[in-house]
Every structure is written in C-alpha cells, then in structure tokens.
Write an enzyme that holds these catalytic residues in place. Structure first.
Site, PDB file in Angstrom:
ATOM      1  N   GLU A 127       1.014  -1.149  -0.065  1.00  0.00           N
ATOM      2  CA  GLU A 127      -0.115  -0.013   0.105  1.00  0.00           C
ATOM      3  C   GLU A 127       1.072   1.234  -0.235  1.00  0.00           C
ATOM      4  O   GLU A 127       0.520   2.139  -0.898  1.00  0.00           O
ATOM      5  CB  GLU A 127      -0.976   0.094   1.097  1.00  0.00           C
ATOM      6  CG  GLU A 127      -2.027  -0.911   1.092  1.00  0.00           C
ATOM      7  CD  GLU A 127      -1.672  -2.424   1.512  1.00  0.00           C
ATOM      8  OE1 GLU A 127      -0.539  -2.602   2.194  1.00  0.00           O
ATOM      9  OE2 GLU A 127      -2.829  -3.360   1.703  1.00  0.00           O
ATOM     10  N   HIS A 173      -9.125  -4.996  10.577  1.00  0.00           N
ATOM     11  CA  HIS A 173      -9.777  -4.920   9.443  1.00  0.00           C
ATOM     12  C   HIS A 173     -11.141  -4.185   9.517  1.00  0.00           C
ATOM     13  O   HIS A 173     -12.110  -3.902   8.761  1.00  0.00           O
ATOM     14  CB  HIS A 173     -10.175  -6.221   8.665  1.00  0.00           C
ATOM     15  CG  HIS A 173      -9.091  -6.993   8.223  1.00  0.00           C
ATOM     16  ND1 HIS A 173      -7.840  -7.107   8.878  1.00  0.00           N
ATOM     17  CD2 HIS A 173      -8.817  -7.368   7.001  1.00  0.00           C
ATOM     18  CE1 HIS A 173      -6.974  -8.109   8.047  1.00  0.00           C
ATOM     19  NE2 HIS A 173      -7.528  -8.010   6.889  1.00  0.00           N
TER      20      HIS A 173
END
Lengths: 331, 361
Positions: free
Chosen positions: A61, A130
């Site tokens: 990322e 998450h």
C-alpha cells in the site's frame, strides 16, 4: 425510469464512465483487475479496459499509493483501491505527508488529483485490524477531502465528482452497503446526461420537525430506520441529515435543520474520542446554542477495538433501538 | 581515493562518449554550478548562524558533483525528485539563488512562498518535484513520476535521489519492487555519504560486500557503484542508467560514493564525534569534487587558476546578493495561511465554493 441497482454497481458505473471520459483516469489496487475486485466493485472493468487502465498492484500500500501520488503530480488521475480502508495505516506517510502537504509546501505549485477508495467499516466479524473507521483521522488534515456515500445514488454521483476533483479525495465506502439497492437514474433521463453529486453538499434524507439525526455513511441507514420507529411508535417527527462528505462540510444544512427541530443527535460508526460527531456537536453548540432545547448527543461505536465474536460485535455498533432510546431521553 | 591533482590523460571516464562530447564551455558551466551551490550554502550557513534562518539546514557541501553531474544529463521529459538535502539539486535544475535563499529566510519571495523551507524546494516548471522531508518518503513518488511518463508514452526518466540512511525504509523497498515489476523508467541514486545522521553505515545497514546498490539484485534490477568525486565518472555511470530508462524502460539503482563535509544538519552537534576530525579532513583534502574538477579543467587547459578565482568570486557575489534579496523581501502575509491547501479553493471553482473547507475559529 430510474433503475434499481446496487451500491457496488453504482460505484462501478461511476468508475466506468470516468475511465471512458478521461484517458488519464486509471484504477489500481490489490485484486482490482484480473480477480475482478475483492468486493467485486471493479468487476468486468479489466476485461473492458485492459492492463493500462486497470492495474493489479502487489500487496504494497505505501508503495502503490505513493506511486499514484507521484503520478498524479504529472497529470495522471489514479483511483486507488484499498481492499480495506484499515490498510491506509500502512500507507499513512504517503497519504498524510505527501498527498496532503505537497501543495502547501510547494506554495501551490503542485496538486495531487488522486482518489483513494475502499470500505471503511466494522460489523463484519473480521477483527479489529480490518474494521477501522479513519474518516475523522483523515478529515483532521487540511488538504484532504473525505467522502462517505450512504446509498447507491450518492455512491455513483460522488465517485464521479471525486475523480474530477483536483485535490486528494479519500472515499470511504462500506462492505455492508455494497449489496444495498437503490434507485439510480440512467444517464439518458438526466439533464446533462450524467449523474454528478457535488462534494460538500449534505442531503436531507428525511424531513421532520422534532429531532435531527445527523449521520454519515452507513449510520445514515441506521438513522433512517430509527426515524421510522420514532415516528410510528412515539409520534416524534425526525429529520435525517446525511453529510455525504465530512470535509468539506455542509454546515448550513446542519444548522438549518437544528434551528428547525431544536434537538440533534450525531450518529456514526466512528469511535467517540475526537470523532466526527465531536466536531459537529461543537459547531452546533457554537452556532445554534440558543436554538437548542436539549444537549447535543452523540451515538458512536463502542469505545473499544472491534470485537470478533459476531453477536458481541453487533452490540458495538450503533443500532436503531439505541438511537430510539437515546432520542427519547431528549424528546 | 582520487588524487587532488588530476592529469587529463589519466582522468578515468574522460573519454566516455558522453564526456568526450562536452565542450570547454559546458565543462566550465558544470564547474560554475558546483561552485554556485557551495557559495550559496556557505552563505546560507553564515545567515543561519546570524539567526536569519529557522529550522533545519542540511548542507550538501562535498556532495555537489552528484547532483550537478547527473542532472547535466537530463532532457525535456526527464524529472528529478530528492529528499531534504535539496539545495544542490535545485540549483542544478536551474532554480535561482534568490528564490532559494528567500525560502530559507521564510520570505514571501521564496520558491515555496515561505511555506516549505530548506527541505521543501519545488520547481515543477523545471521538472523538479522536491524537496521531501521524510526519509525515503519520496521514493514511491519517484516511481510515480516514472509511471506517469510511461503511461503517457513519453521517452523520459525520473532521477530519484536518496541518502544511504533511506535504504532501510520500507517504502523504498516497495518502490523498488514496483519499479522492477512494472519496468518503470526510474533511476534511484543513493548518495552514499557514509552516515545516516550520526549512525555509520556499518551500524545501520546489512548489505552484500559489493555495496548497498547490490541489494537491487533481489529485485532483478540493474545496479552500479560509482565513485563520486569526478563528474566524468558520475556522468558516465548515470548516463548508462538514463539510457536504460529511455530505451528499455527499465529501472536502475546507483550508489554514488560521496562525503558531506558538514554535519547531518547545521543542528548536528556531534558532527565531529561520530566521525573523527582526521576522517573529515582527509575527505576535505582528497574528496572535494570542486577541487578535483577545477584541477581537471586546468590540466586540460580549459581554465586557468585565475578563471577559477573569477568564477568563485562571481558565485560568492551572487550568493551575497541573494541574501540581500532575501533580507529585503517581505514575510508572507498572515492571510496566506489558507492559500495553497486546496486547488479547488485556490482556483475559486464551484467545488472550492461548496461546503466548508477550513474549521479554525
């Protein structure tokens, strides 16, 4: 006739139209191309547009978002998908330092027309890592825009605005909403031939006169459900204001509603401490104090990391019954 | 270690095609740019000590050949991005001393209107994209500039500079993987001055005996190690990487051996503790790229000692004039605090007028 399509399909239509409109728009992210998207938002787009426009990124990322920021300085308009917005924390330096401050530190010589999109929600039993909701964190940073569509119509109209915007837009969706259906007009029935929802304009999702529920993202859906119950069972007329974007913020619509109903509750799936509701309630207190008949309340996620155990995690998030109970304390 | 005096017939890489084609005037320009960088920084240091300049000041003194040599190879579609030791690259791409000095002084006439300071110089019109303060943070951006060139079908490359301390940042490794995976025309140039702030290379990095750049092997990327005192060697080595980017759209990792004569920044109180005085003196005597190049040019008969003195004097006067310019320039107005944050607001667009963007007060 407006069609009933899902939030996921609405996003995909918006992306597809912008890819067709501007050759500099490309999508990149983990599994967005050949896999068709981890949540199928980008399904079919790689087959239609090919490798140049729809790019599978490695699990990296900081690397690919930083790369997209650099490319945007030269005029590319990358739309980058985070499989979960929780992963933004891995790319935090790129998103906070490079995307948000390069314009300022260059005295306005640079701009970064990027979109970073993905689901930012809890409630799906995937544990704390998450389930982050970082909208307040990114909205804290001048230079960034934070957009949180709550329904298919807005999802399509706002993603198109986000891609055309010349500043970094962090676009936070919800996995729980991806399957939600709603009416979205087809282009041929729209003036101008396309659906655009401006960033920075809130929507009164339901009109009422006794209480205002202000919310963003999926909490708008929960608020609308609570409004139904409050009306049907308690005779309380509830107005629901959907912010649609947190920064820029449509404070006029908020204040107008509060001045009408004299009571306000901020509902969000964000954590309470320095959450979006903290900002909004402070603004209401400053700007509409004399119009208030009760303290502004905030309903948020429980102030704890997301619980894995499904029945317990459900209790951590705001639900309609909680909103009803809290509303009754001030109405 | 290169010797202080150079004999033209034995200067390595002088006969490389990219160097053999240099005219005398071009060689003098390279010298002038290095001297201008040094005089600019020496002048900035003086005004820093006088209290005119705030914050950090990371000086490039001793490393000038790296930026000057590599940037001298670039063309229309080639781009440059670096970290916070950015004054040398800025002057090499053609930024003026006035705007650079005024930025240090925090003045409105600075290249970033006083908003960036020493670490954050930018000149997009000269393909210069900063000036970045976070160690290694610019390395994915460099990959992105190269990505944009490839996306647009332009024959160009991005030179992305970093220090030897940056090679251990995760973002750099992610950028290397992307650059190699996607064949991006980026050249990563590690300016190896031996120290990541006060920590020596031996105490900070694990790497093969061939050097830091050999880590590129793990990413299936071409690499080379270059001695950085000579512009000839730098130009010859970097040119290969630029050609690889232009012709094959492939990345390269270069390690250029250099040395900073000063501390990590002016605020580095230990600059003579983690390095011995003898070591510093040795490099100043034997690894001064300006002294080296001057001697090359005298040896080649391109300049005389007097010519060099004139160049030095002229650069010193230019630097002093830039300080005078900075001193007499106004500070930014308080009203400018909210400019240059959102493009849409600055440009008075419909989007910039929709919703509240700022929340102070």
């Amino acid at each position: 006739m407006p069609r009933e399509i899902t939030y996921r399909e609405a996003l995909r239509e918006g992306l597809d139209e912008e890819i067709a409109r501007d050759e500099n728009v490309c999508l990149m992210g983990e599994e967005v191309a050949q896999y068709n998207g981890a949540y199928k938002v980008t399904e079919g787009l790689w087959k239609k547009w090919g490798d140049k426009r729809i790019i599978d990124a490695p699990i990296s990322e900081a690397g690919f978002i930083g790369m997209g920021i650099g490319a945007s300085m030269l005029g590319i308009r990358p739309v980058m998908e985070l499989m979960f917005y929780s992963f933004a924390y891995v790319a935090f330096d790129q998103m906070m330092n490079n995307a948000a401050t390069c314009r300022y530190m260059s005295g306005g010589l640079i701009n970064c027309p990027i979109v970073v999109r993905g689901p930012a929600n809890g409630g799906t039993n995937v544990g704390a890592t998450h389930s982050h909701t970082p909208e307040n964190i990114f909205a804290n940073m001048p230079g960034l825009k934070v957009v949180t569509p709550s329904n298919p119509y807005d999802a399509k109209g706002l993603i198109k605005s986000a891609i055309r915007d010349n500043d970094p837009v962090y676009f936070m969706e919800s996995t729980v909403l991806y399957g939600m259906t709603g009416l979205v007009p087809s282009n041929d029935e729209l003036e101008g031939g396309e659906l655009i929802v401006p960033i920075g304009k809130a929507k009164v999702a339901r009109e009422g006169s006794d209480l205002t529920l202000i919310a963003h993202g999926r909490a708008v859906v929960t608020s609308l459900a609570a409004a139904e119950i409050l009306g049907a069972q308690h005779g309380i007329s509830v107005e629901v204001v959907d912010l649609r974007s947190i920064r820029p913020l449509d404070e006029e619509t908020i204040m107008e509603s509060v001045r009408k109903t004299h009571r306000a509750i901020y509902v969000e799936e964000n954590k309470p401490f320095c959450g979006v509701g903290a900002q909004i309630s402070s603004m209401i207190m400053e700007q509409a104090f004399d119009d208030l008949d009760a303290p502004v309340l905030r309903i948020t996620s429980a102030d704890a990391p997301a619980f894995y155990s499904p029945p317990i995690e459900k209790l951590q998030l705001p639900n309609a019954d909680e909103i009803v109970a809290r509303a009754l304390t001030i109405c | 270690m290169a010797s202080k005096t150079a004999n033209p017939s034995t200067v390595p890489f002088a006969d490389a095609p990219i160097n053999a084609s240099l005219t005398g005037e071009q060689k003098i320009d390279l010298l002038r740019t290095m001297v201008r960088i040094r005089r600019f920084e020496q002048t900035s240091l003086k005004y820093y000590h006088d209290g005119h300049i705030g914050g950090f000041l990371h000086l490039y003194i001793g490393q000038e050949s790296v930026a000057v040599g590599s940037i001298s190879l670039l063309g229309e579609h080639d781009h440059v991005i670096t970290a916070y030791r950015d004054h040398g690259h800025a002057l090499s791409v053609g930024m003026g001393m006035d705007e650079c000095m005024a930025e240090l002084f925090g003045k409105k006439t600075g290249c970033s209107k006083g908003k960036g300071g020493s670490m954050h110089y930018f000149a997009p019109d000269k393909n210069y994209w900063g000036g970045h303060g976070i160690v290694g943070g610019q390395t994915p951006l460099g990959a992105g500039l190269a990505f944009a060139l490839k996306y647009k079908g332009l024959k160009g490359c991005c030179l992305c500079y970093l220090g030897d301390g940056a090679i251990n940042q995760g973002a750099f490794h992610e950028a290397l993987n992307l650059a190699s995976l996607w064949d991006l025309p980026v050249v990563y140039i590690i300016e190896n001055n031996g120290y990541s702030m006060g920590t020596s290379q031996a105490r900070s990095s694990a790497f093969p005996k061939e050097g830091l750049a050999a880590r590129a092997e793990g990413y299936n990327m071409a690499w080379a190690k270059i001695e950085g005192v000579s512009l000839y060697e730098i130009r010859a080595g970097v040119q290969e990487a630029v050609a690889r980017a232009h012709n094959e759209s492939k990345p390269t990792m270069l390690e250029i051996m250099t040395y900073r004569h000063k501390g990590h920044s002016v605020a580095d109180a230990n600059a003579e503790k983690y390095r011995t005085k003898e070591e510093i003196q040795r490099y100043m005597n034997e690894h001064d790229p300006i002294e080296f190049w001057k001697n090359v040019l005298i040896g080649e008969g391109v300049i005389t000692e007097d010519d060099y003195k004139a160049i030095n004097k002229e650069a010193g006067a230019e630097a002093e004039a830039s300080a005078a310019f900075a001193i007499k320039s106004p500070y930014p107005d308080e009203s400018e605090i909210f400019d240059d944050i959102y493009w849409e607001v600055d440009n008075h667009t419909e989007a910039g007028r929709t919703g509240r963007h700022f929340f102070h007060g």
